[in-house]
Scaffold this motif. Structure first.
Motif, PDB file in Angstrom:
ATOM      1  N   TYR A  94       0.836  -1.210   0.000  1.00 53.76           N
ATOM      2  CA  TYR A  94       0.000   0.000   0.000  1.00 53.76           C
ATOM      3  C   TYR A  94       0.872   1.263   0.000  1.00 53.76           C
ATOM      4  O   TYR A  94       0.640   2.193  -0.785  1.00 53.76           O
ATOM      5  N   VAL A  95       1.870   1.299   0.857  1.00 54.46           N
ATOM      6  CA  VAL A  95       2.734   2.479   0.941  1.00 54.46           C
ATOM      7  C   VAL A  95       3.421   2.752  -0.391  1.00 54.46           C
ATOM      8  O   VAL A  95       3.599   3.914  -0.792  1.00 54.46           O
ATOM      9  N   ASP A  96       3.769   1.707  -1.106  1.00 53.59           N
ATOM     10  CA  ASP A  96       4.473   1.854  -2.381  1.00 53.59           C
ATOM     11  C   ASP A  96       3.547   2.039  -3.579  1.00 53.59           C
ATOM     12  O   ASP A  96       4.012   2.236  -4.703  1.00 53.59           O
ATOM     13  N   SER A  97       2.237   1.992  -3.346  1.00 50.40           N
ATOM     14  CA  SER A  97       1.281   2.017  -4.457  1.00 50.40           C
ATOM     15  C   SER A  97       0.747   3.418  -4.712  1.00 50.40           C
ATOM     16  O   SER A  97       0.834   4.298  -3.843  1.00 50.40           O
ATOM     17  N   PRO A  98       0.140   3.628  -5.883  1.00 51.54           N
ATOM     18  CA  PRO A  98      -0.513   4.913  -6.172  1.00 51.54           C
ATOM     19  C   PRO A  98      -1.713   5.180  -5.266  1.00 51.54           C
ATOM     20  O   PRO A  98      -2.193   6.311  -5.190  1.00 51.54           O
ATOM     21  N   GLU A  99      -2.236   4.137  -4.601  1.00 51.80           N
ATOM     22  CA  GLU A  99      -3.388   4.305  -3.722  1.00 51.80           C
ATOM     23  C   GLU A  99      -3.027   4.973  -2.395  1.00 51.80           C
ATOM     24  O   GLU A  99      -3.916   5.384  -1.649  1.00 51.80           O
ATOM     25  N   PHE A 100      -1.744   5.069  -2.094  1.00 53.18           N
ATOM     26  CA  PHE A 100      -1.342   5.640  -0.806  1.00 53.18           C
ATOM     27  C   PHE A 100      -1.887   7.054  -0.667  1.00 53.18           C
ATOM     28  O   PHE A 100      -1.701   7.905  -1.533  1.00 53.18           O
ATOM     29  N   GLU A 101      -2.567   7.313   0.449  1.00 53.70           N
ATOM     30  CA  GLU A 101      -3.150   8.620   0.726  1.00 53.70           C
ATOM     31  C   GLU A 101      -2.190   9.405   1.615  1.00 53.70           C
ATOM     32  O   GLU A 101      -2.023   9.079   2.788  1.00 53.70           O
ATOM     33  N   SER A 102      -1.599  10.434   1.066  1.00 52.11           N
ATOM     34  CA  SER A 102      -0.680  11.249   1.841  1.00 52.11           C
ATOM     35  C   SER A 102      -1.458  12.221   2.720  1.00 52.11           C
ATOM     36  O   SER A 102      -2.314  12.958   2.229  1.00 52.11           O
ATOM     37  N   PRO A 103      -1.191  12.251   4.023  1.00 56.39           N
ATOM     38  CA  PRO A 103      -1.913  13.167   4.910  1.00 56.39           C
ATOM     39  C   PRO A 103      -1.603  14.624   4.574  1.00 56.39           C
ATOM     40  O   PRO A 103      -0.479  14.949   4.161  1.00 56.39           O
ATOM     41  N   VAL A 104      -2.568  15.492   4.774  1.00 65.14           N
ATOM     42  CA  VAL A 104      -2.383  16.893   4.419  1.00 65.14           C
ATOM     43  C   VAL A 104      -1.287  17.531   5.257  1.00 65.14           C
ATOM     44  O   VAL A 104      -0.606  18.460   4.809  1.00 65.14           O
TER      45      VAL A 104
END
Length: 332
Positions: free
Chosen positions: A164-174
């Motif tokens: 998940y961390v390495d995927s495009p789906e990872f949601e970066s916190p604001v």
């Protein structure tokens, strides 16, 4: 200068109509301050009135990335001028930081989830290994500046998390802060949200989580135009005109005399937080875990229809009482 009134500071006009109706029903003059743009004359005096801040930690998800900063500037101006501000600057900082909420609740003696705050993403995978002692055990992530269940995901293995961390789906916190948190198993598939207005208990809401959702927005704005009750992007949503049962209902066994409610009432009073909704979970191993303080609380229409009192009208009465007390005194 306008006559004294209650000013509601927020950034989402979709949330305002139920509040406007409640203020009208209580005969309290009200006006919005919509902080998506605007200006402040810093040499001027703020208009007379009571100012209620209900800025949301999720404002950036609606394209209002700077509303938090706008609110900081406005609240500072109001407080320096001596205006009455409900849920002021100190409450805004709590609303936008789950780290701050966690620390406040823990220091007050509440049972809180074991949590690690990770700054940036470079160390996330290593931090997860430390958090789980290298074991494949369930854990969840969430965003520090959250609301709406932002960034909340369950992971059952470190490999799944790494992917998940390495995927495009990872949601970066604001704000760049990701929380790693222990996964809690509920005794029954629901969480409880306790509503307070003016520092007093209003009602408790039972929120059904049997659909597996983490995003539990109770407001009308969470409705989706499709038949049946659905989980959309993790959100428990109510569908207009649907015969499906609401995910939200009054929890009648949790009252003002409940020990946890009394504890929450005390900490909110100590921290000068008059309006809030606090969420907790009862786990399979007998814990009562408090994990979230919402200071821009929304009210679900299904709950409002069956509750013995109305949350929005309680707010109108409370802020209207502050307004009357302040300006009647000033007129004497």
């Amino acid at each position: 200068m306008s006559s004294p009134r209650v000013y509601v500071i927020h950034e989402n006009p979709e949330w305002f109509p139920p509040l406007a109706a409640a203020f009208e029903a209580e005969g309290v003059p009200v006006e919005e301050i919509l902080l998506t743009d605007g200006q402040i004359d810093l040499s001027a005096e703020p208009a007379p009135g009571v100012y209620w801040s209900r800025m949301s930690a999720s404002s950036h998800t609606r394209g209002h990335e700077h509303s938090k900063e706008y609110t900081r500037a406005l609240l500072g101006w109001l407080e320096r001028a001596g205006r009455t501000v409900v849920n002021g600057s100190h409450v805004l900082e709590l609303e936008v930081s789950k780290v701050a909420q966690h620390g406040l609740l823990r220091d007050a003696g509440f049972d809180v989830p074991r949590t690690t705050a990770v700054f940036g993403s470079a160390q996330l995978k290593d931090a997860a290994r430390t958090f789980t002692d290298g074991q494949d055990v369930p854990f969840i992530t969430k965003h520090n500046q959250g609301g709406k269940g932002l960034g909340v995901r369950r992971f059952d293995s470190l490999a799944e998390f790494d992917a998940y961390v390495d995927s495009p789906e990872f949601e970066s916190p604001v704000d760049g802060i990701t929380l790693l948190q222990e996964y809690l198993t509920a005794r029954e598939p629901f969480i409880t949200r306790v509503e307070f207005v003016g520092g007093e208990f209003v009602y408790a809401v039972r929120v059904d989580t049997s659909a597996g959702s983490f995003e539990l927005c109770p407001a009308d704005a969470c409705e989706v135009p499709a038949p049946g009750s659905q989980t959309i992007a993790g959100a428990v949503c109510e569908v207009p005109g649907s015969d499906a049962p609401s995910a939200f209902s009054v929890r009648e066994d949790v009252t003002a005399s409940h020990p946890l409610v009394q504890q929450l009432r005390a900490i909110l009073a100590e921290q000068r937080i008059p309006i809030a909704g606090v969420e907790f979970m009862e786990t399979t191993d007998g814990r009562h875990v408090v994990y979230d303080i919402n200071t821009n609380t929304n009210y679900n229409p299904a709950v409002e229809a069956s509750a013995p009192v109305s949350g929005p009208r309680a707010i109108a009465r409370f802020t209207g009482g502050l307004l009357a007390a302040q300006y009647q005194t000033a007129a004497v």
